[in-house]
Design a protein around this motif. Structure first.
Motif, short mmCIF file in Angstrom:
data_model
loop_
_atom_site.label_atom_id
_atom_site.label_comp_id
_atom_site.label_asym_id
_atom_site.label_seq_id
_atom_site.Cartn_x
_atom_site.Cartn_y
_atom_site.Cartn_z
N PHE A 91 0.80 -1.22 0.00
CA PHE A 91 0.00 0.00 0.00
C PHE A 91 0.84 1.28 0.00
CE2 PHE A 91 -2.72 -3.21 2.14
CZ PHE A 91 -3.72 -3.26 1.19
N GLY A 92 2.11 1.17 0.32
CA GLY A 92 2.96 2.36 0.38
C GLY A 92 3.01 2.96 1.77
N ARG A 93 3.89 3.94 1.92
CA ARG A 93 4.12 4.53 3.24
C ARG A 93 3.05 5.54 3.61
NH1 ARG A 93 7.36 0.96 1.09
NH2 ARG A 93 9.61 1.30 1.21
N LYS A 94 2.72 6.42 2.68
CA LYS A 94 1.80 7.51 2.97
C LYS A 94 0.39 7.04 3.34
CE LYS A 94 0.17 11.92 1.10
NZ LYS A 94 0.41 12.97 0.09
N LEU A 96 -0.58 4.16 4.57
CA LEU A 96 -0.53 3.44 5.84
C LEU A 96 -0.33 4.39 7.00
CD1 LEU A 96 -0.67 0.60 7.00
CD2 LEU A 96 1.81 0.43 6.74
N MET A 97 0.51 5.41 6.79
CA MET A 97 0.74 6.42 7.83
C MET A 97 -0.54 7.18 8.12
SD MET A 97 3.32 7.58 9.68
CE MET A 97 3.81 9.00 10.63
N GLY A 98 -1.25 7.59 7.07
CA GLY A 98 -2.50 8.33 7.25
C GLY A 98 -3.55 7.49 7.96
N PHE A 99 -3.66 6.21 7.60
CA PHE A 99 -4.64 5.32 8.24
C PHE A 99 -4.34 5.16 9.73
CE2 PHE A 99 -5.37 0.97 9.77
CZ PHE A 99 -6.77 0.94 9.74
N CYS A 100 -3.07 4.93 10.06
CA CYS A 100 -2.70 4.71 11.47
C CYS A 100 -2.90 5.98 12.30
CB CYS A 100 -1.25 4.24 11.56
SG CYS A 100 -1.01 2.58 10.90
N LEU A 101 -2.63 7.14 11.72
CA LEU A 101 -2.84 8.38 12.45
C LEU A 101 -4.33 8.64 12.68
CD1 LEU A 101 -0.15 10.63 10.75
CD2 LEU A 101 -0.23 10.03 13.17
N MET A 102 -5.16 8.35 11.67
CA MET A 102 -6.60 8.54 11.85
C MET A 102 -7.17 7.53 12.84
SD MET A 102 -9.20 10.31 11.39
CE MET A 102 -8.49 11.51 10.27
N LEU A 103 -6.64 6.31 12.83
CA LEU A 103 -7.03 5.32 13.85
C LEU A 103 -6.69 5.83 15.24
CD1 LEU A 103 -8.04 2.50 14.69
CD2 LEU A 103 -5.72 1.64 14.27
N SER A 104 -5.52 6.46 15.37
CA SER A 104 -5.11 7.02 16.66
C SER A 104 -6.03 8.17 17.08
CB SER A 104 -3.66 7.52 16.59
OG SER A 104 -2.78 6.46 16.33
N PHE A 208 -2.96 15.55 8.87
CA PHE A 208 -2.98 16.58 7.83
C PHE A 208 -1.57 16.83 7.27
CE2 PHE A 208 -7.07 17.87 9.88
CZ PHE A 208 -7.86 17.67 8.76
N VAL A 209 -0.55 16.74 8.12
CA VAL A 209 0.83 16.84 7.62
C VAL A 209 1.11 15.71 6.64
CG1 VAL A 209 3.26 16.65 8.27
CG2 VAL A 209 1.73 18.09 9.61
N SER A 210 0.69 14.51 7.01
CA SER A 210 0.87 13.35 6.14
C SER A 210 0.09 13.49 4.84
CB SER A 210 0.44 12.08 6.88
OG SER A 210 0.48 10.95 6.03
N LEU A 211 -1.11 14.04 4.94
CA LEU A 211 -1.98 14.16 3.77
C LEU A 211 -1.47 15.20 2.77
CD1 LEU A 211 -4.70 13.31 2.44
CD2 LEU A 211 -5.77 15.16 3.73
N PHE A 212 -1.04 16.36 3.29
CA PHE A 212 -0.72 17.48 2.40
C PHE A 212 0.78 17.67 2.12
CE2 PHE A 212 -4.85 18.87 4.28
CZ PHE A 212 -5.57 18.90 3.10
N LEU A 213 1.65 17.26 3.03
CA LEU A 213 3.07 17.55 2.87
C LEU A 213 3.94 16.32 2.62
CD1 LEU A 213 3.64 20.29 5.63
CD2 LEU A 213 3.30 20.62 3.17
N LEU A 214 3.52 15.18 3.13
CA LEU A 214 4.36 13.99 3.04
C LEU A 214 4.27 13.38 1.64
CD1 LEU A 214 6.19 12.06 4.71
CD2 LEU A 214 4.14 10.68 5.10
N PRO A 215 5.41 13.19 0.95
CA PRO A 215 5.38 12.52 -0.35
C PRO A 215 5.39 11.00 -0.17
CG PRO A 215 7.60 13.20 0.14
CD PRO A 215 6.76 13.65 1.31
N GLU A 216 4.95 10.29 -1.18
CA GLU A 216 5.08 8.83 -1.18
C GLU A 216 6.51 8.49 -1.56
OE1 GLU A 216 5.10 5.44 -0.43
OE2 GLU A 216 2.98 6.02 -0.35
N THR A 217 7.21 7.76 -0.71
CA THR A 217 8.63 7.46 -0.94
C THR A 217 8.85 6.08 -1.54
OG1 THR A 217 8.87 6.62 1.33
CG2 THR A 217 9.31 8.97 0.96
#
Length: 238
Positions: A91-94, A96-104, A208-217
Motif C-alpha cells: 500500500f505504500g508509506r503515505k 498506511l501512515m494516514g490510516f494509522c494516524l486517523m485510527l489514533s 494533515f501533515v501526512s496528507l498534504f506535505l508527506l510525499p510517497e517514498t
C-alpha cells in the motif's frame, strides 16, 4: 566498492548549519521534525506506560483486573508489526501512515469521551476504554512508530543522512521524555479526558501533515523525493 569509497571521500564534509542553509534540505528537515513530533508525542507511549492506572482511573468495574488487561498491549504491538511487514510494500508509506494516524485520532477521542462520561457521572460501556487503548497501541505499532524511520531512510540524501538522523533521534527521545512528564501533570490538573483529547488533536495534526506535505517514498530515489517535496512546500507557501 573501491570506487564508491573514493567517491564518498571526495564529497565535501557537510555541517548541520550548512544543511539548514540549503532551502530544499531545510524543507526536508522541517517535514521530518513535524512527523517525528507526532511520532514522539502520539500518546501511545503514555498509554503503554500508564495503561493499568488509566483503566483504573476510568472507574469502570472490570471482570479482569486492569493490570492483566494491559498485557494485551505487547500482543497488539506484535500483531501491528506483522501487519506492517505485510502491507508496507503493497500500500505504500503515505496511505498506511494516514490510516494509522486517523485510527489514533478515533481511538484517543473515544477514550477521552469514555473518561469524560465517567467523570460526569455517566457509565460508558466497559469495553470502550479497553478497545480504544488497544486501537491506540495497534496504530502506533503498525505505522506511527516505525514508518517515520522508514520514510527518513528513503527521503534523506546520503550526504546528510547521518547528521539529520542523529539530530532527529535525539529530538525524538527528548519529546518522548516530555510526553511522559506532561502526561501526569495534565491528567492531574485537567483530567484524563483532557489529556486524550489533546493527544487526539496532535494525531489529527499529523494526519494533515501526512496528507498534504508527506510525499510517497515507495520506489523513488532521494532526488525524485526532493523535487516532490519542493513542489509541495511551494504550493503551501513554505
Amino acid at each position: 566498492m573501491k570506487k564508491q569509497e573514493l567517491y564518498y571521500e571526495s564529497v565535501p564534509k557537510i555541517s548541520l548549519l550548512s544543511i539548514l542553509r540549503n532551502s530544499n534540505w531545510r524543507r526536508i528537515v522541517i517535514l521530518i521534525l513535524l512527523i517525528i513530533t507526532v511520532h514522539a508525542t502520539n500518546g501511545a507511549v503514555s498509554v503503554i506506560t500508564y495503561g493499568a492506572s488509566t483503566l483504573a482511573a476510568s472507574g469502570i468495574p472490570y471482570s479482569i483486573s486492569p493490570e492483566l488487561q494491559s498485557l494485551s498491549f505487547p500482543v497488539m504491538m506484535i500483531i501491528g508489526s506483522l501487519v506492517l511487514m505485510a502491507t508496507v510494500e503493497r500500500f505504500g508509506r503515505k496511505p498506511l501512515m494516514g490510516f494509522c494516524l486517523m485510527l489514533s485520532v478515533c481511538s484517543m477521542g473515544a477514550l477521552g469521551v469514555a473518561l469524560l462520561l465517567q467523570s460526569s457521572g455517566f457509565s460508558p460501556p466497559s469495553w470502550l476504554p479497553v478497545l480504544a487503548m488497544v486501537g491506540i497501541v495497534f496504530g502506533y505499532a503498525t505505522g506511527v512508530s516505525p514508518l517515520p524511520f522508514i520514510i527518513m531512510s528513503e527521503i534523506l540524501n546520503f550526504q546528510i543522512r547521518a547528521k539529520v538522523m542523529g539530530l532527529v533521534v535525539t529530538y525524538s527521545w527528548f519529546m518522548n521524555f516530555m510526553q511522559l512528564i506532561l502526561y501526569s501533570q495534565i491528567s492531574m490538573y485537567l483530567g484524563y479526558h483532557s489529556t486524550f483529547f489533546f493527544f487526539a488533536g496532535l494525531n489529527l495534526f499529523g494526519f494533515f501533515v501526512s496528507l498534504f506535505l508527506l510525499p510517497e517514498t515507495k520506489g523513488k530515489n532521494d532526488e525524485e523525493i526532493e523535487v516532490e517535496i519542493k513542489k509541495k512546500f511551494a504550493r503551501k507557501c513554505f
